[in-house]
Motif scaffolding. Structure first.
Motif, PDB file in Angstrom:
ATOM      1  N   LEU A  10       0.698  -1.112  -0.164  1.00  0.00           N
ATOM      2  CA  LEU A  10      -0.346  -0.335  -0.022  1.00  0.00           C
ATOM      3  C   LEU A  10       1.045   1.267   0.158  1.00  0.00           C
ATOM      4  N   GLY A  11       1.542   1.387   1.010  1.00  0.00           N
ATOM      5  CA  GLY A  11       2.468   3.221   1.298  1.00  0.00           C
ATOM      6  C   GLY A  11       4.078   2.910   0.475  1.00  0.00           C
ATOM      7  N   ASN A  12       4.826   1.744   0.155  1.00  0.00           N
ATOM      8  CA  ASN A  12       5.609   0.653  -0.188  1.00  0.00           C
ATOM      9  C   ASN A  12       7.068   2.010   0.455  1.00  0.00           C
ATOM     10  N   ILE A  13       6.462   1.535   1.823  1.00  0.00           N
ATOM     11  CA  ILE A  13       7.954   1.931   2.590  1.00  0.00           C
ATOM     12  C   ILE A  13       7.492   1.046   3.628  1.00  0.00           C
ATOM     13  N   CYS A  14       7.540   0.196   3.442  1.00  0.00           N
ATOM     14  CA  CYS A  14       7.419  -1.683   5.203  1.00  0.00           C
ATOM     15  C   CYS A  14       8.106  -2.608   3.724  1.00  0.00           C
TER      16      CYS A  14
END
Ligand code: 4NP
Length: 151
Positions: A10-14
């Motif tokens: 979803l966020g491309n950070i985790c």
């Protein structure tokens, strides 16, 4: 033949940066010559590095996520990658909304490659706080995907 893999969350950070970093390192170690990338369905974190706790948890297992920057999935990703892997069922549904008409690129759950875990979705550590569990699942799926690509 699969030469490129895109991981999506979803966020491309985790989760998807973790998958990119873990799978990229393990695939290279296995001698596979692949292009690996990740992207998010949302636009909240464009240009951001992965979430600090995700970077640190991965680093403790020898994976460097620090150079990655978040970007959003684009419709031309479906032409640029041979295989697109989502971290949960919502990601798969979101990807099908971005897929260009007529495109047939396979879109699957990453954990399809780790049936032994009994889990089909990578729980989002941004909300659960459990970065070790996410890494365990990502490593298992990466092993399974590598096995499939080598067979
Ligand atoms: P990810 O986790 O999909 O694994 O990168 C998330 C991180 C941030 C947000 C959503 C999901 N957010 O809405 O900010």
């Amino acid at each position: 033949m699969v030469r490129s893999v895109l991981f999506v969350c979803l966020g491309n950070i985790c989760r998807s940066p973790t998958a990119e970093g873990v799978f990229g390192a393990m695939a290279a170690r296995a001698g596979l010559d692949l292009r690996v990338d990740s992207a998010g369905l949302g636009s909240w974190h464009l240009g951001d590095p992965p979430y600090g706790p995700a970077i640190r948890a991965a680093a403790a297992r020898g994976y460097d996520l620090s150079g990655q920057r978040a970007r959003q999935v684009r419709s031309d990703d479906f032409d640029r990658f041979d295989l697109i892997l989502g971290m949960d069922a919502d990601n798969i549904a979101g990807l099908e909304h971005v897929r260009p008409p007529g495109n047939a690129t396979p879109v699957r759950l990453f954990l399809d490659y780790a049936p032994e875990t009994g889990v089909s979705e990578v729980p989002d550590p941004y909300y659960t706080g459990d970065f070790e569990k996410a890494l365990d699942l990502v490593e298992a799926a990466a092993r399974g995907l590598i096995k499939t690509l080598l067979s």
